[in-house]
Scaffold this motif. Structure first.
Motif, PDB file in Angstrom:
ATOM      1  N   UNK A  46       0.871  -1.080  -0.365  1.00 23.39           N
ATOM      2  CA  UNK A  46      -0.336   0.175   0.036  1.00 23.39           C
ATOM      3  C   UNK A  46       0.562   1.394   0.060  1.00 23.39           C
ATOM      4  N   UNK A  47       0.802   2.423  -0.774  1.00 22.78           N
ATOM      5  CA  UNK A  47       1.738   3.300  -1.386  1.00 22.78           C
ATOM      6  C   UNK A  47       0.535   4.190  -1.003  1.00 22.78           C
ATOM      7  N   UNK A  48       0.837   5.765  -0.307  1.00 21.44           N
ATOM      8  CA  UNK A  48       0.803   7.147  -0.651  1.00 21.44           C
ATOM      9  C   UNK A  48       1.020   7.677  -1.193  1.00 21.44           C
ATOM     10  N   UNK A  49       0.580   7.818  -2.684  1.00 22.70           N
ATOM     11  CA  UNK A  49       1.603   7.858  -3.822  1.00 22.70           C
ATOM     12  C   UNK A  49       1.210  10.093  -4.376  1.00 22.70           C
ATOM     13  N   UNK A  50       0.705  10.462  -3.714  1.00 23.04           N
ATOM     14  CA  UNK A  50       0.133  11.839  -3.612  1.00 23.04           C
ATOM     15  C   UNK A  50      -0.726  12.327  -4.372  1.00 23.04           C
ATOM     16  N   UNK A  51      -1.216  13.263  -3.920  1.00 24.59           N
ATOM     17  CA  UNK A  51      -2.676  13.966  -5.080  1.00 24.59           C
ATOM     18  C   UNK A  51      -2.388  14.371  -6.189  1.00 24.59           C
ATOM     19  N   UNK A  52      -3.514  13.949  -6.874  1.00 23.03           N
ATOM     20  CA  UNK A  52      -3.402  14.103  -8.392  1.00 23.03           C
ATOM     21  C   UNK A  52      -3.480  13.220  -9.638  1.00 23.03           C
ATOM     22  N   UNK A  53      -3.410  12.762 -10.392  1.00 19.45           N
ATOM     23  CA  UNK A  53      -3.313  12.063 -11.531  1.00 19.45           C
ATOM     24  C   UNK A  53      -1.455  12.074 -12.207  1.00 19.45           C
ATOM     25  N   UNK A  54      -0.961  13.062 -11.700  1.00 21.03           N
ATOM     26  CA  UNK A  54       0.579  13.223 -12.066  1.00 21.03           C
ATOM     27  C   UNK A  54       1.210  12.422 -11.461  1.00 21.03           C
ATOM     28  N   UNK A  55       1.551  12.903 -10.041  1.00 19.39           N
ATOM     29  CA  UNK A  55       2.050  12.336  -8.660  1.00 19.39           C
ATOM     30  C   UNK A  55       1.152  10.429  -8.968  1.00 19.39           C
ATOM     31  N   UNK A  56       0.079  10.477  -8.804  1.00 18.68           N
ATOM     32  CA  UNK A  56      -0.137   8.586  -8.879  1.00 18.68           C
ATOM     33  C   UNK A  56      -0.085   8.146  -9.926  1.00 18.68           C
ATOM     34  N   UNK A  57       0.168   8.224 -11.259  1.00 13.46           N
ATOM     35  CA  UNK A  57       1.229   7.696 -11.965  1.00 13.46           C
ATOM     36  C   UNK A  57       2.875   7.656 -12.044  1.00 13.46           C
ATOM     37  N   UNK A  58       3.676   8.699 -11.161  1.00 17.05           N
ATOM     38  CA  UNK A  58       4.313   9.178 -10.868  1.00 17.05           C
ATOM     39  C   UNK A  58       4.900   7.674 -10.070  1.00 17.05           C
ATOM     40  N   UNK A  59       4.285   7.744  -9.024  1.00 19.89           N
ATOM     41  CA  UNK A  59       4.007   6.789  -7.819  1.00 19.89           C
ATOM     42  C   UNK A  59       3.662   5.362  -8.204  1.00 19.89           C
ATOM     43  N   UNK A  60       2.392   5.155  -9.407  1.00 22.88           N
ATOM     44  CA  UNK A  60       2.379   4.045  -9.664  1.00 22.88           C
ATOM     45  C   UNK A  60       3.550   2.912 -10.689  1.00 22.88           C
ATOM     46  N   UNK A  61       3.996   4.314 -11.193  1.00 18.56           N
ATOM     47  CA  UNK A  61       5.002   3.258 -11.851  1.00 18.56           C
ATOM     48  C   UNK A  61       6.080   3.172 -11.666  1.00 18.56           C
ATOM     49  N   UNK A  62       6.887   3.838  -9.898  1.00 16.21           N
ATOM     50  CA  UNK A  62       7.815   3.709  -9.547  1.00 16.21           C
ATOM     51  C   UNK A  62       7.662   2.278  -9.048  1.00 16.21           C
ATOM     52  N   UNK A  63       6.329   2.319  -8.221  1.00 15.68           N
ATOM     53  CA  UNK A  63       6.551   0.673  -7.639  1.00 15.68           C
ATOM     54  C   UNK A  63       6.065  -0.209  -8.234  1.00 15.68           C
ATOM     55  N   UNK A  64       5.496  -0.180  -9.881  1.00 16.41           N
ATOM     56  CA  UNK A  64       5.790  -1.255 -10.628  1.00 16.41           C
ATOM     57  C   UNK A  64       7.039  -1.406 -11.338  1.00 16.41           C
ATOM     58  N   UNK A  65       7.355  -0.841 -11.135  1.00 15.99           N
ATOM     59  CA  UNK A  65       9.187  -1.121 -12.163  1.00 15.99           C
ATOM     60  C   UNK A  65       9.772  -1.509 -10.751  1.00 15.99           C
ATOM     61  N   UNK A  66       9.529  -1.479  -9.872  1.00 12.45           N
ATOM     62  CA  UNK A  66      10.830  -2.020  -8.505  1.00 12.45           C
ATOM     63  C   UNK A  66       9.804  -2.120  -7.190  1.00 12.45           C
ATOM     64  N   UNK A  67       8.989  -2.145  -7.256  1.00  7.37           N
ATOM     65  CA  UNK A  67       8.163  -2.419  -5.496  1.00  7.37           C
ATOM     66  C   UNK A  67       8.286  -3.797  -5.070  1.00  7.37           C
ATOM     67  N   UNK A  68       7.785  -4.717  -5.792  1.00  4.49           N
ATOM     68  CA  UNK A  68       8.092  -5.926  -5.953  1.00  4.49           C
ATOM     69  C   UNK A  68       8.859  -7.067  -6.181  1.00  4.49           C
ATOM     70  N   UNK A  69       9.604  -8.365  -4.781  1.00  3.67           N
ATOM     71  CA  UNK A  69      10.338  -9.195  -5.769  1.00  3.67           C
ATOM     72  C   UNK A  69      10.117  -9.516  -7.245  1.00  3.67           C
ATOM     73  N   UNK A  70      11.377  -9.986  -7.818  1.00  4.26           N
ATOM     74  CA  UNK A  70      10.994 -10.430  -8.510  1.00  4.26           C
ATOM     75  C   UNK A  70      10.177 -11.767  -9.007  1.00  4.26           C
ATOM     76  N   UNK A  71      10.256 -12.392  -7.540  1.00  2.54           N
ATOM     77  CA  UNK A  71      10.008 -14.102  -7.203  1.00  2.54           C
ATOM     78  C   UNK A  71       7.964 -13.807  -7.441  1.00  2.54           C
TER      79      UNK A  71
END
Length: 241
Positions: A46-71
């Motif tokens: 669970x991530x608090x990515x910031x208010x507004x669509x731009x902050x939300x998109x950036x935070x989501x993209x960072x999390x999808x790229x590096x947040x989860x274990x490869x497995x």
């Protein structure tokens, strides 16, 4: 696979994580990301990515790229939080699950009125969550289903509320992050859902009438009820069903 839940602010994030309590076992982990921090419990990040669509998109993209274990990659992204609703269809304290995530003010103003970005020949202005998932989550939470509008400027007048409803008949709620989360999820090839708890009516800003505490409690209850559905959805092969 894992579920990524993206909220705007920490109080929404905490309302979501509170739903899991000790039921998922283990100690809640904190995973640092650029400009943010994942709160991990079981299969949920669970991530608090910031208010507004731009902050939300950036935070989501960072999390999808590096947040989860490869497995254990993400199999679902959920945009969650409180929002305004077009009452009385969706009263204060109720829940909404989006069957369409719509960029309501992305486009151009013209002498003839507003043109969505798609009419200008660019991009898209709507994402559709998997219908079966929408139905399942709505069934276990008692939520209404319908379009949820993403706006960069929160509606503050009855005239603007009326214009939004005229442009998007059947819209149930508005918030500021869903479309940004959906854009990032789509580019990563991950299905998306949006869940909103109603804190106020769309229209004139009457803060004395807002029910933020009730909405946050409803958000906690929603994720408590839907956790097994959301986690189990990762194993579904037919995301369009």
């Amino acid at each position: 696979m894992r579920v990524l839940v993206v909220t705007a602010v920490p109080v929404e994030r905490d309302a979501v994580t509170r739903a899991f309590g000790d039921s998922l076992g283990g100690v809640e982990e904190r995973v640092p990301l650029p400009g943010a921090e994942l709160h991990r419990r079981g299969a949920f990040d669970v991530l608090a990515g910031g208010a507004g669509p731009a902050a939300a998109a950036a935070a989501t993209a960072f999390a999808l790229a590096s947040g989860a274990p490869e497995s254990s990659p993400y199999g679902l992204v959920v945009s969650a939080g409180i929002g305004g609703a077009f009452t009385p269809v969706t009263p204060l304290g109720s829940l909404v699950v989006a069957d369409g995530i719509v960029a309501a003010d992305l486009g151009a103003e013209t002498a003839e009125g507003f043109l969505p970005v798609t009419a200008l020949g660019f991009g898209r202005d709507r994402f559709a969550p998997p219908p079966a998932l929408v139905r399942e989550v709505a069934a276990v939470t008692g939520a209404a289903t319908g379009p949820v509008l993403t706006v960069s400027t929160v509606t503050g007048t009855a005239e603007r509320a009326g214009a939004l409803l005229a442009a998007h008949p059947g819209a149930l709620a508005e918030a500021m992050e869903g479309f940004g989360v959906a854009e990032a999820a789509a580019r990563a090839g991950v299905p998306v859902l949006e869940v909103r708890a109603v804190s106020n009516a769309v229209g004139p800003r009457d803060r004395d009438a807002w029910r933020i505490g009730d909405a946050l409690a409803a958000l906690t209850d929603a994720f408590g009820a839907a956790a097994s559905v959301l986690e189990g959805w990762n194993s579904h092969e037919n995301l369009e069903g």
